[in-house]
Design a protein around this motif. Structure first.
Motif, PDB file in Angstrom:
ATOM      1  N   TYR A   1       0.856  -1.199   0.086  1.00  0.00           N
ATOM      2  CA  TYR A   1      -0.106   0.054  -0.101  1.00  0.00           C
ATOM      3  C   TYR A   1       0.764   1.186  -0.086  1.00  0.00           C
ATOM      4  CZ  TYR A   1      -4.026  -2.787   1.286  1.00  0.00           C
ATOM      5  OH  TYR A   1      -5.025  -3.580   1.306  1.00  0.00           O
ATOM      6  N   ALA A   2       0.163   2.303  -0.766  1.00  0.00           N
ATOM      7  CA  ALA A   2       0.829   3.447  -0.360  1.00  0.00           C
ATOM      8  C   ALA A   2       0.250   3.864   0.972  1.00  0.00           C
ATOM      9  CB  ALA A   2       0.305   4.709  -1.470  1.00  0.00           C
ATOM     10  N   VAL A   3       0.960   5.060   1.602  1.00  0.00           N
ATOM     11  CA  VAL A   3       0.756   5.550   2.928  1.00  0.00           C
ATOM     12  C   VAL A   3       0.569   7.309   3.136  1.00  0.00           C
ATOM     13  CG1 VAL A   3       1.466   5.732   5.422  1.00  0.00           C
ATOM     14  CG2 VAL A   3       1.588   3.512   4.401  1.00  0.00           C
ATOM     15  N   GLY A   4      -0.162   7.559   3.326  1.00  0.00           N
ATOM     16  CA  GLY A   4      -0.408   9.167   3.325  1.00  0.00           C
ATOM     17  C   GLY A   4      -0.582   9.671   4.680  1.00  0.00           C
ATOM     18  N   TRP A   5      -0.120  10.898   4.896  1.00  0.00           N
ATOM     19  CA  TRP A   5      -0.422  11.489   6.113  1.00  0.00           C
ATOM     20  C   TRP A   5      -1.458  12.705   5.893  1.00  0.00           C
ATOM     21  CZ3 TRP A   5       1.229  10.348  11.103  1.00  0.00           C
ATOM     22  CH2 TRP A   5       2.481   9.357  11.094  1.00  0.00           C
ATOM     23  N   PHE A   6      -2.097  12.764   6.692  1.00  0.00           N
ATOM     24  CA  PHE A   6      -3.169  13.759   6.836  1.00  0.00           C
ATOM     25  C   PHE A   6      -3.299  14.490   8.240  1.00  0.00           C
ATOM     26  CE2 PHE A   6      -5.164  13.025   2.704  1.00  0.00           C
ATOM     27  CZ  PHE A   6      -4.886  11.789   2.604  1.00  0.00           C
ATOM     28  N   ARG A   7      -3.769  15.728   7.954  1.00  0.00           N
ATOM     29  CA  ARG A   7      -3.754  16.234   9.281  1.00  0.00           C
ATOM     30  C   ARG A   7      -5.370  17.135   9.382  1.00  0.00           C
ATOM     31  NH1 ARG A   7       0.890  20.956   8.324  1.00  0.00           N
ATOM     32  NH2 ARG A   7      -0.263  22.228   6.933  1.00  0.00           N
ATOM     33  N   GLN A   8      -5.674  17.176  10.660  1.00  0.00           N
ATOM     34  CA  GLN A   8      -6.958  18.101  10.736  1.00  0.00           C
ATOM     35  C   GLN A   8      -6.940  18.933  12.076  1.00  0.00           C
ATOM     36  OE1 GLN A   8     -10.430  15.465  11.120  1.00  0.00           O
ATOM     37  NE2 GLN A   8     -11.804  17.160  10.363  1.00  0.00           N
ATOM     38  N   ALA A   9      -7.043  20.343  11.818  1.00  0.00           N
ATOM     39  CA  ALA A   9      -6.952  21.366  12.724  1.00  0.00           C
ATOM     40  C   ALA A   9      -8.540  21.438  13.423  1.00  0.00           C
ATOM     41  CB  ALA A   9      -6.449  22.597  12.197  1.00  0.00           C
ATOM     42  N   PRO A  10      -8.609  22.000  14.621  1.00  0.00           N
ATOM     43  CA  PRO A  10      -9.910  22.162  14.979  1.00  0.00           C
ATOM     44  C   PRO A  10     -10.779  23.158  14.147  1.00  0.00           C
ATOM     45  CG  PRO A  10      -8.343  22.347  16.642  1.00  0.00           C
ATOM     46  CD  PRO A  10      -7.404  22.305  15.471  1.00  0.00           C
ATOM     47  N   GLY A  11     -11.807  22.689  13.750  1.00  0.00           N
ATOM     48  CA  GLY A  11     -12.816  23.359  12.849  1.00  0.00           C
ATOM     49  C   GLY A  11     -12.420  23.538  11.481  1.00  0.00           C
ATOM     50  N   LYS A  12     -11.577  22.661  11.299  1.00  0.00           N
ATOM     51  CA  LYS A  12     -11.286  22.647   9.804  1.00  0.00           C
ATOM     52  C   LYS A  12     -11.453  21.190   9.074  1.00  0.00           C
ATOM     53  CE  LYS A  12      -7.713  26.685   9.891  1.00  0.00           C
ATOM     54  NZ  LYS A  12      -6.357  26.968   9.507  1.00  0.00           N
ATOM     55  N   GLU A  13     -11.442  21.040   8.002  1.00  0.00           N
ATOM     56  CA  GLU A  13     -11.382  19.810   7.023  1.00  0.00           C
ATOM     57  C   GLU A  13     -10.189  19.094   7.461  1.00  0.00           C
ATOM     58  OE1 GLU A  13     -14.994  20.652   3.909  1.00  0.00           O
ATOM     59  OE2 GLU A  13     -13.006  20.158   3.278  1.00  0.00           O
ATOM     60  N   ARG A  14     -10.148  17.728   7.109  1.00  0.00           N
ATOM     61  CA  ARG A  14      -8.755  17.155   7.081  1.00  0.00           C
ATOM     62  C   ARG A  14      -8.152  17.472   5.780  1.00  0.00           C
ATOM     63  NH1 ARG A  14      -8.998  10.844   8.888  1.00  0.00           N
ATOM     64  NH2 ARG A  14     -10.230  12.046  10.699  1.00  0.00           N
ATOM     65  N   GLU A  15      -6.776  17.749   5.734  1.00  0.00           N
ATOM     66  CA  GLU A  15      -6.102  18.020   4.703  1.00  0.00           C
ATOM     67  C   GLU A  15      -5.065  16.758   4.420  1.00  0.00           C
ATOM     68  OE1 GLU A  15      -4.150  21.707   4.685  1.00  0.00           O
ATOM     69  OE2 GLU A  15      -3.147  21.485   6.718  1.00  0.00           O
ATOM     70  N   PHE A  16      -4.456  16.891   3.201  1.00  0.00           N
ATOM     71  CA  PHE A  16      -3.429  16.293   2.848  1.00  0.00           C
ATOM     72  C   PHE A  16      -1.924  16.725   3.217  1.00  0.00           C
ATOM     73  CE2 PHE A  16      -0.908  13.315   0.156  1.00  0.00           C
ATOM     74  CZ  PHE A  16      -0.012  14.116  -0.574  1.00  0.00           C
ATOM     75  N   VAL A  17      -1.140  15.998   3.429  1.00  0.00           N
ATOM     76  CA  VAL A  17      -0.031  16.570   3.861  1.00  0.00           C
ATOM     77  C   VAL A  17       1.345  15.871   2.905  1.00  0.00           C
ATOM     78  CG1 VAL A  17       1.962  16.342   5.823  1.00  0.00           C
ATOM     79  CG2 VAL A  17      -0.624  16.756   6.306  1.00  0.00           C
ATOM     80  N   THR A  18       1.353  14.443   2.820  1.00  0.00           N
ATOM     81  CA  THR A  18       2.254  14.002   2.007  1.00  0.00           C
ATOM     82  C   THR A  18       1.848  12.706   2.003  1.00  0.00           C
ATOM     83  OG1 THR A  18       4.524  13.403   1.957  1.00  0.00           O
ATOM     84  CG2 THR A  18       3.726  13.184   4.014  1.00  0.00           C
ATOM     85  N   THR A  19       2.483  11.853   0.787  1.00  0.00           N
ATOM     86  CA  THR A  19       2.023  10.407   0.686  1.00  0.00           C
ATOM     87  C   THR A  19       3.314   9.763   0.151  1.00  0.00           C
ATOM     88  OG1 THR A  19       0.616   8.725  -0.359  1.00  0.00           O
ATOM     89  CG2 THR A  19       1.201  10.888  -1.645  1.00  0.00           C
ATOM     90  N   ILE A  20       3.537   8.578   0.320  1.00  0.00           N
ATOM     91  CA  ILE A  20       4.629   7.544  -0.230  1.00  0.00           C
ATOM     92  C   ILE A  20       4.322   6.343  -0.820  1.00  0.00           C
ATOM     93  CG2 ILE A  20       4.817   6.596   1.906  1.00  0.00           C
ATOM     94  CD1 ILE A  20       8.160   6.616   1.464  1.00  0.00           C
ATOM     95  N   ASN A  21       4.686   6.144  -2.005  1.00  0.00           N
ATOM     96  CA  ASN A  21       4.298   4.859  -2.684  1.00  0.00           C
ATOM     97  C   ASN A  21       4.909   3.426  -1.790  1.00  0.00           C
ATOM     98  OD1 ASN A  21       6.885   4.639  -3.364  1.00  0.00           O
ATOM     99  ND2 ASN A  21       6.196   3.872  -5.501  1.00  0.00           N
ATOM    100  N   TRP A  22       4.247   2.296  -2.664  1.00  0.00           N
ATOM    101  CA  TRP A  22       4.551   1.204  -1.593  1.00  0.00           C
ATOM    102  C   TRP A  22       6.076   0.981  -1.485  1.00  0.00           C
ATOM    103  CZ3 TRP A  22       7.278  -2.955  -3.751  1.00  0.00           C
ATOM    104  CH2 TRP A  22       7.683  -2.948  -5.056  1.00  0.00           C
TER     105      TRP A  22
END
Length: 121
Positions: A32-53
Motif C-alpha cells: 500500500y501507499a501510505v499518506g499523512w493527513f492532518r486536521q486542525a480544530p474547525g477545519k477539514e482534514r487535509e493532505f500532507v504527504t504520501t509515499i508509494n509502496w
C-alpha cells in the motif's frame, strides 16, 4: 486487514522538529501507499504527504514541501514523517492512512487513530 498506530506527536516551539511514526500490522502493508493527513480544530482534514509502496515516490503538499520528509521501512512495517521548521499553523491531529496512491483522504482504506501535534509561537 491493516491496522495503523501513530506516535511521536507532542508540543514543540515554532522552528522545532518532531518525527512521527506510523506502525502497521498486517502482511499486506508493504503493498500500500501510505499518506499523512492532518486536521486542525474547525477545519477539514487535509493532505500532507504520501509515499508509494516501495518508497520510491513521494509527494508533498505545498505547505510542507522542503520542511517535511516521508520515508518508509517495509521490513519494520513503519512509515516515518520528519517535520522540521514547524510553524503554529502546523498544529493539528496527524493521521496516517494506507491505501492506493492518492492525495484524497477518501481513497485510503485504513486509518490510524491520530496523534496530536501542537506548535507554540
Amino acid at each position: 486487514q491493516v491496522q495503523l498506530v501513530e506516535s511521536g506527536g507532542g508540543l514543540v516551539q515554532a522552528g522545532g522538529s518532531l518525527r512521527l511514526s506510523c506502525a502497521a500490522s498486517g502482511r499486506t502493508f508493504g503493498s500500500y501507499a501510505v499518506g499523512w493527513f492532518r486536521q486542525a480544530p474547525g477545519k477539514e482534514r487535509e493532505f500532507v504527504t504520501t509515499i508509494n509502496w516501495s518508497g520510491g515516490s513521494t509527494y508533498y503538499a505545498d505547505s510542507v514541501k522542503d520542511r517535511f520528509t516521508i520515508w518508509r521501512d517495509n521490513a519494520k512495517n513503519t512509515v516515518f514523517l520528519q517535520m522540521n521548521s514547524l510553524k503554529p499553523e502546523d498544529t493539528a491531529v496527524y493521521y496516517c492512512a494506507a491505501g492506493p496512491w492518492s492525495t484524497s483522504a477518501t481513497s485510503y482504506r485504513y486509518w490510524g487513530q491520530g496523534t496530536q501535534v501542537t506548535v507554540s509561537s
